[in-house]
Design an enzyme around this catalytic site. Structure first.
Site, short mmCIF file in Angstrom:
data_model
loop_
_atom_site.label_atom_id
_atom_site.label_comp_id
_atom_site.label_asym_id
_atom_site.label_seq_id
_atom_site.Cartn_x
_atom_site.Cartn_y
_atom_site.Cartn_z
N SER A 1 -3.65 -6.28 -12.68
CA SER A 1 -2.81 -6.62 -13.83
C SER A 1 -3.63 -6.97 -15.06
O SER A 1 -4.79 -7.39 -14.97
CB SER A 1 -1.90 -7.81 -13.49
OG SER A 1 -1.23 -7.58 -12.27
N1 SAH Z 1 -2.62 -9.12 -7.72
C1 SAH Z 1 -3.39 -7.89 -7.74
C2 SAH Z 1 -2.65 -6.73 -8.39
C3 SAH Z 1 -1.49 -6.33 -7.60
S1 SAH Z 1 -0.87 -4.70 -7.82
C4 SAH Z 1 -4.74 -8.07 -8.35
O1 SAH Z 1 -5.05 -9.18 -8.82
O2 SAH Z 1 -5.53 -7.12 -8.35
C5 SAH Z 1 0.42 -4.83 -6.63
C6 SAH Z 1 -0.03 -4.78 -5.20
O3 SAH Z 1 1.11 -5.05 -4.38
C7 SAH Z 1 -0.54 -3.41 -4.77
O4 SAH Z 1 -1.83 -3.52 -4.25
C8 SAH Z 1 0.46 -2.97 -3.70
O5 SAH Z 1 -0.10 -2.22 -2.65
C9 SAH Z 1 0.97 -4.31 -3.20
N2 SAH Z 1 2.27 -4.28 -2.50
C10 SAH Z 1 3.34 -3.48 -2.72
N3 SAH Z 1 4.34 -3.78 -1.87
C11 SAH Z 1 3.90 -4.81 -1.08
C12 SAH Z 1 4.46 -5.55 0.00
N4 SAH Z 1 5.69 -5.32 0.44
N5 SAH Z 1 3.71 -6.51 0.56
C13 SAH Z 1 2.44 -6.78 0.13
N6 SAH Z 1 1.86 -6.11 -0.88
C14 SAH Z 1 2.57 -5.13 -1.49
#
Ligand code: SAH
Length: 212
Positions: free
Chosen positions: A62
């Site tokens: 993000s």
């Molecule tokens: N917080 C992260 C960015 C997140 S992007 C950082 O600091 O880099 C969103 C993430 O959520 C992705 O990696 C995606 O694979 C994950 N995601 C999507 N659905 C999910 C679920 N049901 N449970 C856990 N993670 C999930």
């Protein structure tokens, strides 16, 4: 001061403080965590720019401002147990780990969970626990959580997470479908009270939340 330290300081001044982030713990954490260590090598030089970046598997880290804002919304003081859904690169978890007591983070894509876990360990973040799985279910063995942060978009709060939020606890998430509203829920007398912040755009939450 190294090159990355100086661009990081500039990022914090121009993107974080100038836009109204005031929590000193959040500002200090953003100054400390080496964001360039959380992006693929080819994006390292863009790590402190004002936007999200690809981290592989079609996912993104993000925008720095959004990380800071969501962290500030949790109002952490240092003794909290926090749950993150969507580990991605592990950057948000690293920021949280400097402010909260313990961070539990869940990532649905096993390859990302594994690389984030290794990265956090090699960088010395010891109070972060990474698990691969569907964050919809939360982490019941370690509940209740004083703070929950969801970093993927969902149309509603996953029901198990409502259960796992402590009384007085805070949950922040991008709520909606293609475009979302960044919202804060506070648990008061067992009920969630909602406050809306700003429109945002996150990758969608996968797994159980999409089952009708
Ligand atoms: N917080 C992260 C960015 C997140 S992007 C950082 O600091 O880099 C969103 C993430 O959520 C992705 O990696 C995606 O694979 C994950 N995601 C999507 N659905 C999910 C679920 N049901 N449970 C856990 N993670 C999930």
């Amino acid at each position: 001061m190294s090159f990355y330290e100086s661009v990081r300081k500039q990022m914090v001044e121009e993107q974080i403080i100038a836009r109204g982030i005031k929590d000193k713990n959040v500002i200090d954490a953003m100054l400390k965590v080496a964001r360039h260590k959380f992006v693929p090598k080819e994006y390292e030089k863009y790590a402190y720019t004002d936007g999200p970046l690809p981290i592989g598997e079609g996912q993104t880290i993000s925008q720095p401002y959004i990380v800071a804002l969501m962290t500030e919304m949790l109002e952490l003081k240092g003794e909290e147990k926090v749950l993150e859904i969507g580990t991605g690169s592990g950057y948000q978890a690293a920021i949280l780990s400097l402010i909260a007591k313990e961070v539990y983070t869940i990532e649905i894509i096993p390859a990302l969970a594994k690389s984030a876990q290794q990265r956090l360990e090699s960088l010395g973040y010891k109070n972060v626990y990474v698990k691969s799985g569907d964050g919809f279910l939360g982490w019941p063995e370690s509940a209740p959580f004083d703070g929950i942060i969801i970093t993927c978009a969902a149309p509603r709060v996953p029901e198990p997470l409502i259960e796992q939020l402590a009384e007085g606890g805070r949950l922040v998430m991008p709520e909606g479908d293609e475009w979302q509203m960044l919202v804060l829920y506070k648990k008061v007398n067992g009920q969630l009270k909602k406050t809306e912040f700003i429109p945002v755009r996150f990758v969608p939450m996968k797994g159980k939340i999409q089952e009708k």
